[in-house]
Design a protein around this motif. Structure first.
Motif, PDB file in Angstrom:
ATOM      1  N   LEU A  25      32.104  46.475  26.437  1.00 44.90           N
ATOM      2  CA  LEU A  25      32.952  45.307  26.647  1.00 44.90           C
ATOM      3  C   LEU A  25      32.319  44.066  26.033  1.00 44.90           C
ATOM      4  N   VAL A  49      35.949  39.097  34.883  1.00 46.26           N
ATOM      5  CA  VAL A  49      36.077  40.515  35.213  1.00 46.26           C
ATOM      6  C   VAL A  49      36.421  40.629  36.689  1.00 46.26           C
ATOM      7  N   VAL A 105      39.817  40.910  32.610  1.00 43.00           N
ATOM      8  CA  VAL A 105      39.424  42.317  32.484  1.00 43.00           C
ATOM      9  C   VAL A 105      39.348  42.905  33.880  1.00 43.00           C
ATOM     10  N   TYR A 122      41.135  45.543  29.386  1.00 44.87           N
ATOM     11  CA  TYR A 122      41.575  44.172  29.159  1.00 44.87           C
ATOM     12  C   TYR A 122      43.060  44.081  29.482  1.00 44.87           C
TER      13      TYR A 122
END
Length: 290
Positions: A25, A49, A105, A122
């Motif tokens: 990522l 995230v 994400v 994502y």
């Protein structure tokens, strides 16, 4: 520096792109830190995230109530100290003010209804529409952010490499959009003669006077404030922004004060026919006053 931030989609990684782990990522640039949940600083936040690392997170698919960073025990995922409005927390607040989109994400540890089974995915661009502080489930001060999804110009991938080996699942859903009552807002504005309740300014445009209706208790999750006149203030754009971000507040005596110093800025201007719900102003002080 703000110039180092990359807002918006990353070329080559449209919504639905999947990643095996945090290293993959980070290499993509979609979310650059290997560990931190927020990529950002005082100039703004470009990505987050959501992976179940904080017990106070709430995921509704197209809306997310996100918990800021700090004071968290990564082993137990419990809050062990207060959070501060610094680093990435300050960045998300700045992104609300500047209107910059945030890449979201989701990781496998998040709400299973919206998260991938393994790895990370994502899920597109969101905007920060509100931020406030609260007492979390573990009894410590946390910063919370409500983010809502934006439509991305990039199409979803026809195939996906990485965590799942197959395209990210997409299901039909009915999106409930928050509809504000124009009649309520316009009625409040007319009662005040289109003058700001804080500073008294009336902005004049070629199309007529301009002022904004500010909901004292926000309408969206998790506040769920009522869309009624008693929950609305008539404010100029400057004071609307200051009120929404907690830079100013109204005390129990109706005095407008500056957050931090508590300096008196004058009495809130009231008019006949517009009764305020003072419990909503108390709610604003509790969750927005620094």
């Amino acid at each position: 520096m703000a110039s180092e931030r990359t807002y918006g989609d990353i070329p080559g990684y449209p919504p639905g792109s999947t990643f095996k782990n945090r290293d993959e990522l980070a290499d993509s640039g979609v979310h650059r830190p290997n560990q931190a949940g927020i990529c950002g600083g005082k100039d703004g936040a470009e990505s987050i995230v959501v992976s179940g690392g904080y017990v106070d997170d709430e995921d509704y698919g197209t809306e997310i109530v996100y918990t800021g960073q700090g004071g968290n025990d990564p082993a137990t995922k419990r809050q062990i100290a207060d959070q501060q409005l610094t680093r990435g927390n300050l960045g998300l607040a700045r992104s609300q003010i500047d209107g910059n989109p945030v890449r979201v994400v989701r990781g496998a540890g998040g709400d299973p209804k919206y998260s991938p089974k393994v790895g990370l995915r994502y899920d597109g661009l969101f905007r920060v529409v509100d931020h406030w502080h609260d007492t979390g489930k573990d009894g410590f001060k946390i910063w919370r952010y409500r983010l809502v999804a934006l439509e991305s110009a990039d199409p979803p991938p026809t195939s996906a490499d990485g965590a799942t080996g197959e395209p990210a699942a997409r299901t039909e859903a009915t999106i409930q959009r928050l509809v504000r009552s124009t009649a309520v807002s316009n009625g409040v504005k007319r009662l005040h003669g289109y003058e700001c309740q804080v500073c008294g300014i009336q902005l004049t445009t070629p199309a007529g006077p301009y002022v904004e209706a500010a909901h004292i208790r926000a309408l969206g999750k998790p506040h769920n404030g009522p869309d009624v006149a008693s929950n609305v203030l008539c404010l100029c754009p400057n004071d609307h922004l200051l009120f929404d971000t907690g830079a100013i507040y109204v005390d129990a005596d109706g005095v407008v004060r500056q957050a931090g110093t508590d300096a008196e800025l004058g009495k809130l201007r009231l008019v006949a026919g517009h009764s305020l719900d003072w419990t909503q102003l108390a709610h604003h002080r509790k969750h927005h006053k620094s």
